[in-house]
Design a protein around this motif. Sequence first.
Motif, PDB file in Angstrom:
ATOM      1  N   VAL A   1       0.855  -1.187   0.000  1.00 52.58           N
ATOM      2  CA  VAL A   1       0.000   0.000   0.000  1.00 52.58           C
ATOM      3  C   VAL A   1       0.889   1.235   0.000  1.00 52.58           C
ATOM      4  O   VAL A   1       1.868   1.288   0.731  1.00 52.58           O
ATOM      5  CB  VAL A   1      -0.912   0.033   1.253  1.00 52.58           C
ATOM      6  CG1 VAL A   1      -1.807   1.261   1.246  1.00 52.58           C
ATOM      7  CG2 VAL A   1      -1.741  -1.234   1.360  1.00 52.58           C
ATOM      8  N   GLN A   2       0.570   2.224  -0.832  1.00 53.48           N
ATOM      9  CA  GLN A   2       1.311   3.482  -0.800  1.00 53.48           C
ATOM     10  C   GLN A   2       0.776   4.347   0.344  1.00 53.48           C
ATOM     11  O   GLN A   2      -0.424   4.350   0.614  1.00 53.48           O
ATOM     12  CB  GLN A   2       1.148   4.230  -2.117  1.00 53.48           C
ATOM     13  CG  GLN A   2       1.778   3.533  -3.297  1.00 53.48           C
ATOM     14  CD  GLN A   2       1.663   4.363  -4.554  1.00 53.48           C
ATOM     15  OE1 GLN A   2       1.778   5.586  -4.507  1.00 53.48           O
ATOM     16  NE2 GLN A   2       1.449   3.712  -5.677  1.00 53.48           N
ATOM     17  N   PRO A   3       1.654   5.083   1.030  1.00 51.95           N
ATOM     18  CA  PRO A   3       1.177   5.950   2.124  1.00 51.95           C
ATOM     19  C   PRO A   3       0.038   6.866   1.691  1.00 51.95           C
ATOM     20  O   PRO A   3      -0.897   7.116   2.453  1.00 51.95           O
ATOM     21  CB  PRO A   3       2.430   6.748   2.505  1.00 51.95           C
ATOM     22  CG  PRO A   3       3.569   5.828   2.142  1.00 51.95           C
ATOM     23  CD  PRO A   3       3.116   5.097   0.897  1.00 51.95           C
ATOM     24  N   PHE A   4       0.096   7.360   0.462  1.00 53.28           N
ATOM     25  CA  PHE A   4      -0.937   8.271  -0.041  1.00 53.28           C
ATOM     26  C   PHE A   4      -2.329   7.642   0.012  1.00 53.28           C
ATOM     27  O   PHE A   4      -3.316   8.310   0.325  1.00 53.28           O
ATOM     28  CB  PHE A   4      -0.591   8.665  -1.482  1.00 53.28           C
ATOM     29  CG  PHE A   4      -1.608   9.546  -2.141  1.00 53.28           C
ATOM     30  CD1 PHE A   4      -1.721  10.877  -1.797  1.00 53.28           C
ATOM     31  CD2 PHE A   4      -2.469   9.035  -3.098  1.00 53.28           C
ATOM     32  CE1 PHE A   4      -2.669  11.700  -2.400  1.00 53.28           C
ATOM     33  CE2 PHE A   4      -3.422   9.845  -3.715  1.00 53.28           C
ATOM     34  CZ  PHE A   4      -3.513  11.174  -3.361  1.00 53.28           C
ATOM     35  N   HIS A   5      -2.413   6.339  -0.279  1.00 58.92           N
ATOM     36  CA  HIS A   5      -3.716   5.684  -0.324  1.00 58.92           C
ATOM     37  C   HIS A   5      -4.400   5.634   1.039  1.00 58.92           C
ATOM     38  O   HIS A   5      -5.623   5.652   1.132  1.00 58.92           O
ATOM     39  CB  HIS A   5      -3.577   4.258  -0.867  1.00 58.92           C
ATOM     40  CG  HIS A   5      -3.319   4.221  -2.340  1.00 58.92           C
ATOM     41  ND1 HIS A   5      -2.324   3.452  -2.905  1.00 58.92           N
ATOM     42  CD2 HIS A   5      -3.907   4.870  -3.371  1.00 58.92           C
ATOM     43  CE1 HIS A   5      -2.329   3.616  -4.216  1.00 58.92           C
ATOM     44  NE2 HIS A   5      -3.262   4.483  -4.519  1.00 58.92           N
ATOM     45  N   THR A   6      -3.617   5.575   2.114  1.00 64.38           N
ATOM     46  CA  THR A   6      -4.229   5.474   3.445  1.00 64.38           C
ATOM     47  C   THR A   6      -4.877   6.791   3.876  1.00 64.38           C
ATOM     48  O   THR A   6      -5.669   6.812   4.809  1.00 64.38           O
ATOM     49  CB  THR A   6      -3.189   5.068   4.503  1.00 64.38           C
ATOM     50  OG1 THR A   6      -2.167   6.073   4.573  1.00 64.38           O
ATOM     51  CG2 THR A   6      -2.568   3.724   4.182  1.00 64.38           C
ATOM     52  N   MET A   7      -4.546   7.888   3.179  1.00 63.35           N
ATOM     53  CA  MET A   7      -5.097   9.183   3.576  1.00 63.35           C
ATOM     54  C   MET A   7      -6.598   9.289   3.322  1.00 63.35           C
ATOM     55  O   MET A   7      -7.263  10.175   3.847  1.00 63.35           O
ATOM     56  CB  MET A   7      -4.362  10.308   2.842  1.00 63.35           C
ATOM     57  CG  MET A   7      -2.910  10.425   3.259  1.00 63.35           C
ATOM     58  SD  MET A   7      -1.981  11.584   2.225  1.00 63.35           S
ATOM     59  CE  MET A   7      -2.782  13.120   2.620  1.00 63.35           C
ATOM     60  N   ALA A   8      -7.144   8.366   2.527  1.00 63.07           N
ATOM     61  CA  ALA A   8      -8.585   8.379   2.262  1.00 63.07           C
ATOM     62  C   ALA A   8      -9.375   7.744   3.402  1.00 63.07           C
ATOM     63  O   ALA A   8     -10.599   7.729   3.374  1.00 63.07           O
ATOM     64  CB  ALA A   8      -8.877   7.648   0.956  1.00 63.07           C
ATOM     65  N   PHE A   9      -8.662   7.230   4.407  1.00 60.92           N
ATOM     66  CA  PHE A   9      -9.313   6.578   5.541  1.00 60.92           C
ATOM     67  C   PHE A   9      -8.861   7.231   6.838  1.00 60.92           C
ATOM     68  O   PHE A   9      -7.731   7.674   6.963  1.00 60.92           O
ATOM     69  CB  PHE A   9      -8.973   5.087   5.567  1.00 60.92           C
ATOM     70  CG  PHE A   9      -9.561   4.325   4.411  1.00 60.92           C
ATOM     71  CD1 PHE A   9     -10.777   3.681   4.533  1.00 60.92           C
ATOM     72  CD2 PHE A   9      -8.912   4.282   3.190  1.00 60.92           C
ATOM     73  CE1 PHE A   9     -11.334   3.006   3.463  1.00 60.92           C
ATOM     74  CE2 PHE A   9      -9.453   3.604   2.108  1.00 60.92           C
ATOM     75  CZ  PHE A   9     -10.673   2.968   2.246  1.00 60.92           C
ATOM     76  N   THR A  10      -9.753   7.292   7.812  1.00 62.46           N
ATOM     77  CA  THR A  10      -9.412   7.908   9.092  1.00 62.46           C
ATOM     78  C   THR A  10      -8.536   6.971   9.910  1.00 62.46           C
ATOM     79  O   THR A  10      -8.487   5.762   9.662  1.00 62.46           O
ATOM     80  CB  THR A  10     -10.676   8.235   9.906  1.00 62.46           C
ATOM     81  OG1 THR A  10     -11.303   6.992  10.287  1.00 62.46           O
ATOM     82  CG2 THR A  10     -11.655   9.083   9.096  1.00 62.46           C
ATOM     83  N   ILE A  11      -7.869   7.548  10.910  1.00 63.01           N
ATOM     84  CA  ILE A  11      -7.061   6.748  11.834  1.00 63.01           C
ATOM     85  C   ILE A  11      -7.934   5.674  12.487  1.00 63.01           C
ATOM     86  O   ILE A  11      -7.532   4.523  12.629  1.00 63.01           O
ATOM     87  CB  ILE A  11      -6.434   7.656  12.919  1.00 63.01           C
ATOM     88  CG1 ILE A  11      -5.397   8.601  12.303  1.00 63.01           C
ATOM     89  CG2 ILE A  11      -5.817   6.829  14.026  1.00 63.01           C
ATOM     90  CD1 ILE A  11      -4.150   7.948  11.795  1.00 63.01           C
TER      91      ILE A  11
END
Length: 199
Positions: A74-84
């Motif tokens: 997973v690229q770090p950028f992709h996780t930004m679409a989801f909350t912590i």
Amino acid sequence: LDDAISCFRKALQLKPEYPDAVVSLLHTLAMICDWQSREQDAQSLRTMLDEPLRQLEAEAAEASTKCAIPRPPVQPFHTMAFTIGELGGEQRGIEAHLRLNRAYALYTARAMSLQGFPKLPLRARSADQRLRVGYVSGQFGNTPLSFLVQGIFGAHDEEEFEVFCYATTASDFSRQRKRIEREAEHFCDISDLSTFESA
């Protein structure tokens, strides 16, 4: 985007565990506010972050520094679409972000060294120095990203942070570009430089 979503779904029919297709589909659905499978999508992302990252960390620890290591799933950028919270709660979500970013940094550093790029010196920060934060983007202009983040660069506490913005594209002379140039403490146009010169 409809065509992209169709292609990602087709790829997953052919290869259900294909990481790039999974995360690209989840990210695209989030970008168009398709929440129908949001909870299931977040679970898929958590699964993709957990075991593969564990394996990658173990492999990186054992591998010679002269060997390539796999790219994180997973690229770090992709996780930004989801909350912590969606990534497993506050503590677990923050740890997932941190582990992913470390893994991606290690992968990038290893790839760069194998291509013959010298290791850049790391200077330790003294207690009285501000933390330096750099933003590198080709989106500093009349783009959706700039609309979302344009106020961020001037909002840092200047006693704690020294902010640098590095633009990989030339100015489009838009209001957004001018605002970012004005509000960032340091704004550098590196669009004419090579990757190595920029580093």
